[in-house]
Design a protein around this motif. Sequence first.
Motif, PDB file in Angstrom:
ATOM      1  N   UNK A   1       0.824  -1.451  -0.140  1.00  0.00           N
ATOM      2  CA  UNK A   1      -0.142   0.233   0.097  1.00  0.00           C
ATOM      3  C   UNK A   1       1.230   1.202  -0.008  1.00  0.00           C
ATOM      4  N   UNK A   2       0.281   1.949   0.121  1.00  0.00           N
ATOM      5  CA  UNK A   2       0.686   3.154  -0.294  1.00  0.00           C
ATOM      6  C   UNK A   2       1.577   3.829   1.701  1.00  0.00           C
ATOM      7  N   UNK A   3       1.587   3.654   2.544  1.00  0.00           N
ATOM      8  CA  UNK A   3       2.489   3.683   3.344  1.00  0.00           C
ATOM      9  C   UNK A   3       3.733   2.723   3.233  1.00  0.00           C
ATOM     10  N   UNK A   4       3.529   1.523   3.177  1.00  0.00           N
ATOM     11  CA  UNK A   4       4.883   0.725   2.308  1.00  0.00           C
ATOM     12  C   UNK A   4       5.606   1.512   2.023  1.00  0.00           C
ATOM     13  N   UNK A   5       5.170   1.862   0.450  1.00  0.00           N
ATOM     14  CA  UNK A   5       5.925   2.636  -0.607  1.00  0.00           C
ATOM     15  C   UNK A   5       6.275   3.787   0.278  1.00  0.00           C
ATOM     16  N   UNK A   6       6.248   4.317   0.701  1.00  0.00           N
ATOM     17  CA  UNK A   6       6.554   5.949   1.661  1.00  0.00           C
ATOM     18  C   UNK A   6       8.077   4.905   2.579  1.00  0.00           C
TER      19      UNK A   6
END
Length: 280
Positions: A251-256
């Motif tokens: 998800x976007x938090x993983x990518x960040x």
Amino acid sequence: MRLDVVTIFPEYLEPLNVSLVGKARARGQLDVRVHDLRAWTHDRHNTVDDTPYGGGPGMVMKPEPWGEALDEIIESGVGEPGDGGDGAVKLPALVVPTPSGRPFTQALAVELAERPWLVFAPARYEGIDRRVIDEYAERLDVYEISIGDYVLAGGEAAVLVITEAVARLLPGVLGNAESHRDDSFAPGAMADLLEGPVYTKPPQWRDRGIPEVLLSGHHGKIARWRRDEAFRRTSHNRPDLIERCDPAVLDKYDRELLAELGWEELPGGRFGRPGPAVEE
């Protein structure tokens, strides 16, 4: 599940009587039978090895005792509960621990846990005469498995490792059926990440506390923290797992977080760390 182990050192397998495996045996969830390979020898020295064809150091385990042992063990499946009652031989899978085998992973442990019967053939010396493996591969599923890129004196330690990894996946062996869901390398939600740090009481120990989020009672924030810590540990200890990670499961938090840790998504849908700048 039934497990048979053929070895020249039956005493090496005594740890199978303790801990989770021992309790599973006592409850009848795991039927473990340890056999001494020398019982299938016919000379006064109980010889199980001989010099290798072609020369070279070390000794090779002879095919005759292995063949007789495996034939008798396979035949013992006749008439056992669950064989359909038709007198047919119930065939096991043969597991051969060897440094030249496929790597042992959690996914492979899950696969083996679905088999009702495993027979282990741990070698000593330079290994087992190859004809034994080829012979039984014609009628059994054979798993040649390595537990790591190193060489041991024999395969019994690998049998203990594989057995414990498999046994804890069997229904009813762990007290909490969900205990292995978030294991390191568990397939599914954690995307092959290492498991993050864990804490218990007391809340203070030698002036060291625990992360406040774990006391918050906020299940969403706790789950996010655990996932973030899993990414941090995996990035530090096993960057190869991050490199193989499928971006589609993130998800976007993983990518960040991965960007914060110095990772970037590369062409082809994989992650890598940028190399040093090259001056033109």
